[in-house]
Design an enzyme around this catalytic site. Structure first.
Site, PDB file in Angstrom:
ATOM      1  N   GLY A 100      97.574  72.606-100.890  1.00 52.38           N
ATOM      2  CA  GLY A 100      96.124  72.441-100.982  1.00 52.38           C
ATOM      3  C   GLY A 100      95.757  70.974-100.876  1.00 52.38           C
ATOM      4  O   GLY A 100      96.498  70.171-100.299  1.00 52.38           O
ATOM      5  N   SER A 101      94.623  70.636-101.453  1.00 53.33           N
ATOM      6  CA  SER A 101      94.104  69.271-101.277  1.00 53.33           C
ATOM      7  C   SER A 101      94.793  68.278-102.223  1.00 53.33           C
ATOM      8  O   SER A 101      95.271  68.667-103.299  1.00 53.33           O
ATOM      9  CB  SER A 101      92.601  69.282-101.563  1.00 53.33           C
ATOM     10  N   PRO A 102      94.813  66.998-101.863  1.00 55.13           N
ATOM     11  CA  PRO A 102      95.374  65.982-102.769  1.00 55.13           C
ATOM     12  C   PRO A 102      94.667  65.975-104.128  1.00 55.13           C
ATOM     13  O   PRO A 102      95.316  65.783-105.159  1.00 55.13           O
ATOM     14  CB  PRO A 102      95.142  64.664-102.018  1.00 55.13           C
ATOM     15  N   GLU A 140     102.331  70.357-101.221  1.00 53.91           N
ATOM     16  CA  GLU A 140     102.056  70.279 -99.777  1.00 53.91           C
ATOM     17  C   GLU A 140     100.566  69.990 -99.646  1.00 53.91           C
ATOM     18  O   GLU A 140      99.737  70.884 -99.828  1.00 53.91           O
ATOM     19  CB  GLU A 140     102.415  71.614 -99.091  1.00 53.91           C
ATOM     20  N   CYS A 152      95.881  71.692 -91.806  1.00 51.11           N
ATOM     21  CA  CYS A 152      96.273  70.461 -92.520  1.00 51.11           C
ATOM     22  C   CYS A 152      96.855  69.421 -91.582  1.00 51.11           C
ATOM     23  O   CYS A 152      96.711  68.223 -91.839  1.00 51.11           O
ATOM     24  CB  CYS A 152      97.271  70.798 -93.617  1.00 51.11           C
ATOM     25  N   VAL A 186      93.300  68.480-105.868  1.00 52.93           N
ATOM     26  CA  VAL A 186      93.804  69.547-106.742  1.00 52.93           C
ATOM     27  C   VAL A 186      95.308  69.346-106.991  1.00 52.93           C
ATOM     28  O   VAL A 186      95.814  69.676-108.071  1.00 52.93           O
ATOM     29  CB  VAL A 186      93.489  70.948-106.156  1.00 52.93           C
ATOM     30  N   GLY A 187      95.998  68.757-106.028  1.00 50.97           N
ATOM     31  CA  GLY A 187      97.423  68.441-106.223  1.00 50.97           C
ATOM     32  C   GLY A 187      97.642  67.610-107.488  1.00 50.97           C
ATOM     33  O   GLY A 187      98.594  67.821-108.234  1.00 50.97           O
TER      34      GLY A 187
HETATM   35  P1  NAD Z   1      92.244  73.434-102.580  1.00 53.02           P
HETATM   36  O1  NAD Z   1      93.094  72.333-103.122  1.00 53.02           O
HETATM   37  O2  NAD Z   1      90.802  73.410-102.846  1.00 53.02           O
HETATM   38  O3  NAD Z   1      92.775  74.861-103.123  1.00 53.02           O
HETATM   39  C1  NAD Z   1      94.105  75.283-103.015  1.00 53.02           C
HETATM   40  C2  NAD Z   1      94.423  76.281-104.104  1.00 53.02           C
HETATM   41  O4  NAD Z   1      94.232  75.651-105.373  1.00 53.02           O
HETATM   42  C3  NAD Z   1      93.549  77.544-104.117  1.00 53.02           C
HETATM   43  O5  NAD Z   1      94.355  78.665-104.404  1.00 53.02           O
HETATM   44  C4  NAD Z   1      92.574  77.298-105.241  1.00 53.02           C
HETATM   45  O6  NAD Z   1      92.195  78.484-105.902  1.00 53.02           O
HETATM   46  C5  NAD Z   1      93.374  76.426-106.180  1.00 53.02           C
HETATM   47  N1  NAD Z   1      92.526  75.505-106.933  1.00 53.02           N
HETATM   48  C6  NAD Z   1      91.353  74.924-106.511  1.00 53.02           C
HETATM   49  N2  NAD Z   1      90.860  74.122-107.473  1.00 53.02           N
HETATM   50  C7  NAD Z   1      91.733  74.183-108.513  1.00 53.02           C
HETATM   51  C8  NAD Z   1      91.772  73.576-109.804  1.00 53.02           C
HETATM   52  N3  NAD Z   1      90.806  72.754-110.214  1.00 53.02           N
HETATM   53  N4  NAD Z   1      92.807  73.867-110.619  1.00 53.02           N
HETATM   54  C9  NAD Z   1      93.792  74.698-110.215  1.00 53.02           C
HETATM   55  N5  NAD Z   1      93.804  75.314-109.012  1.00 53.02           N
HETATM   56  C10 NAD Z   1      92.792  75.060-108.169  1.00 53.02           C
HETATM   57  O7  NAD Z   1      92.568  73.470-101.020  1.00 53.02           O
HETATM   58  P2  NAD Z   1      91.948  74.411 -99.885  1.00 53.02           P
HETATM   59  O8  NAD Z   1      90.519  74.077 -99.696  1.00 53.02           O
HETATM   60  O9  NAD Z   1      92.314  75.821-100.155  1.00 53.02           O
HETATM   61  O10 NAD Z   1      92.797  73.913 -98.621  1.00 53.02           O
HETATM   62  C11 NAD Z   1      92.467  72.761 -97.913  1.00 53.02           C
HETATM   63  C12 NAD Z   1      93.347  71.574 -98.288  1.00 53.02           C
HETATM   64  O11 NAD Z   1      94.707  71.946 -98.283  1.00 53.02           O
HETATM   65  C13 NAD Z   1      93.244  70.450 -97.278  1.00 53.02           C
HETATM   66  O12 NAD Z   1      93.301  69.206 -97.935  1.00 53.02           O
HETATM   67  C14 NAD Z   1      94.479  70.640 -96.411  1.00 53.02           C
HETATM   68  O13 NAD Z   1      94.909  69.485 -95.733  1.00 53.02           O
HETATM   69  C15 NAD Z   1      95.468  71.102 -97.426  1.00 53.02           C
HETATM   70  N6  NAD Z   1      96.543  71.885 -96.812  1.00 53.02           N
HETATM   71  C16 NAD Z   1      97.810  71.372 -96.784  1.00 53.02           C
HETATM   72  C17 NAD Z   1      98.828  72.089 -96.175  1.00 53.02           C
HETATM   73  C18 NAD Z   1     100.237  71.572 -96.107  1.00 53.02           C
HETATM   74  O14 NAD Z   1     101.126  72.346 -95.766  1.00 53.02           O
HETATM   75  N7  NAD Z   1     100.507  70.316 -96.415  1.00 53.02           N
HETATM   76  C19 NAD Z   1      98.542  73.313 -95.595  1.00 53.02           C
HETATM   77  C20 NAD Z   1      97.246  73.797 -95.656  1.00 53.02           C
HETATM   78  C21 NAD Z   1      96.243  73.092 -96.270  1.00 53.02           C
END
Ligand code: NAD
Length: 470
Positions: free
Chosen positions: A194-196, A216, A250, A198-199
């Protein structure tokens, strides 16, 4: 010990914890049988339902579903099935002279109970991909997919229920609060995509239990197109990388640096390419996805509005349609560095194009930003290519194409710092879910046995000799 009794997922967690040794002791053949069942579900039994789900979620074309959701999973399972036997073999290592009389090996053992949190943009691929690695490694898994693609989550829940027992793999649907509760539990490993932003939340939560993490993440992946490259080919490939999944990828090229001398050729080729692929009215094309929801539509529209307000030169492939979450392929020439487009990961079908005269300018600009997940180079000039690779940092690089580095399972996939921690795919993904247990067995009297107290001058001499010679 922390008390988790009020956590809504504690019973599920405990049941997986109780089964972890039974599942972790499965042979490589038993694990492959499970992976094959997953493959059958994805490739045959539920293939059409997967396509339908993604069409409902964001009108993803079925060819793109096959290519970017189904194929990577099937391919990952094939790759893992071919190599798992050797990955699980005990790996003997050399014995130093000082440890004579012993032998040592590495046992690749499962980490235990794992959590996979996945995003919405390639929901099937980015949920089942890490799941394949986790199963191959012998773990139990709780999955939390994204709430933004509910149809994809529903079909994945159906597949997981069909293929696995809940004490081995369980999928929990829900909003952010579900992730928050799950993240409190003492998982042995957390694999987050997911996003940096939330990471960082995930890593902080993991630190409370010292759970290991794979992150990731994303960011702005740049492209450099120099004056030696075949511009039409470069544009065609960049358009593919940028407009598959409507740019919600991504590793999509986020922005392009093009040599000023070929800028006009680049823009002309871009306009031609868009028309050729999607026709006069892109909103009617069956080959172009929609933006996942209104929130992201508004975010992207605000980037275009911001560029327009600053009188930046823009080529739009068509008008936006809020009712349909439709944003056409758009090129923005030389947006300001403080524009929304250059300050955020775009994650949509908008391509900023900046120009440079000296390649060092482009490299300097890229190095001012966070390390990207991918950096792309279009060039026939070896000197330029080497200069860029040796003077930048990135999770991965593709030369004269884009995205394809993702598809080679012999390569690690992942970012560096802000774009990620840890790797996925093939052996690298397997290792994320493995504890490399070090085992040493003493067979006969060992050298260290000669050095036990009381310490004498003779024993001191032996230590001196050991340090010098062994
Ligand atoms: P996101 O970080 O918003 O959400 C990812 C997951 O985290 C979801 O399941 C969501 O429910 C959960 N989440 C959201 N907020 C949270 C919180 N506060 N606490 C705990 N869990 C939470 O990301 P997104 O919008 O689903 O995806 C887009 C992002 O992911 C972009 O930055 C993209 O570059 C990245 N991404 C990376 C890869 C990779 O392989 N490196 C692949 C796909 C997407």
């Amino acid at each position: 010990m922390t008390d988790f009794s009020d956590n809504p997922f504690i019973e599920l967690f405990k049941s997986q914890e109780q089964h972890q040794f039974l599942i972790g002791n499965a042979t490589y053949k038993q694990r492959i049988t499970k992976l094959k069942a997953l493959r059958k579900a994805v490739e045959h039994t539920y293939k059409q339902e997967i396509r339908d789900a993604l069409y409902k979620d964001f009108k993803k074309p079925s060819l793109e579903v096959d290519l970017t959701e189904i194929y990577p999973i099937v391919d990952e399972i094939k790759f893992v099935s071919k190599h798992l036997k050797s990955w699980l073999k005990k790996q003997k290592v050399e014995t130093p002279m000082a440890l004579l009389g012993s032998s040592s090996w590495i046992k690749n053992e499962p980490k235990g109970v794992c959590l996979i949190i996945s995003p919405w943009n390639f929901p099937i691929n980015l949920t089942f991909g890490p799941l394949v690695s986790a199963i191959a490694a012998g773990n139990t898994v709780i999955i939390k997919p994204s709430e933004m693609t509910p149809n994809a989550s529903a079909i994945m829940a159906k597949i997981v229920n069909r293929v696995f027992d809940e004490h081995e793999v369980a999928l929990v649907e829900g909003e952010v609060e579900v992730s928050t509760q799950l993240l409190k539990l003492p998982f042995n490993h957390i694999f987050f995509t997911g996003s940096p932003q939330v990471g960082k939340i995930v890593m902080e939560a993991a630190s409370k239990n010292l759970s290991s993490v794979t992150l990731e993440l994303g960011g702005k992946s740049p492209v450099i197109v120099d004056d030696s490259s075949n511009i039409d080919k470069a544009v065609q490939r960049i358009c593919f990388g940028k407009f598959v999944n409507a740019g919600q990828t991504c590793i999509a090229p986020d922005y392009v640096f093009v040599n000023a001398s070929v800028k006009d050729a680049f823009v002309t080729s871009f306009k031609k390419q868009i028309k050729e692929w999607y026709g006069e009215d892109i909103s009617k094309s069956e080959s172009f996805s929609r933006i996942v929801n209104q929130k992201h539509f508004k975010r992207l529209q605000s980037y275009i509005d911001d560029a327009q307000a600053n009188q930046t030169e823009i080529f739009r492939g068509g008008a936006s349609d809020e009712k349909d979450n439709f944003i056409a392929p758009t090129l923005v020439l030389n947006p300001g560095d403080d524009s929304k487009l250059m300050q955020n990961e775009i994650f949509g079908p908008i391509l900023p194009v900046k120009t440079y005269v000296n390649i060092k300018e482009a490299v300097h600009y890229i190095n001012q930003k966070e390390k990207p997940l991918a950096l792309y180079i279009f060039s026939k000039n070896k000197q330029n290519t080497n200069y860029i690779i040796n003077n930048t940092r990135a999770g991965g690089t593709c030369i004269n194409h884009n995205l394809l580095q993702y598809l080679n399972h012999n390569l690690p996939f992942g970012g560096s710092n802000n774009s990620g921690i840890g790797k996925s795919h093939g052996y690298f993904g397997f290792l994320e879910f493995i504890n490399q247990r070090a085992v040493l067995k003493q067979h006969t009297l060992g050298a260290v046995d000669l050095l036990l107290p009381p310490y004498t001058n003779f024993k001191q001499k032996l230590v001196d000799l050991t340090i010098k010679w062994f």
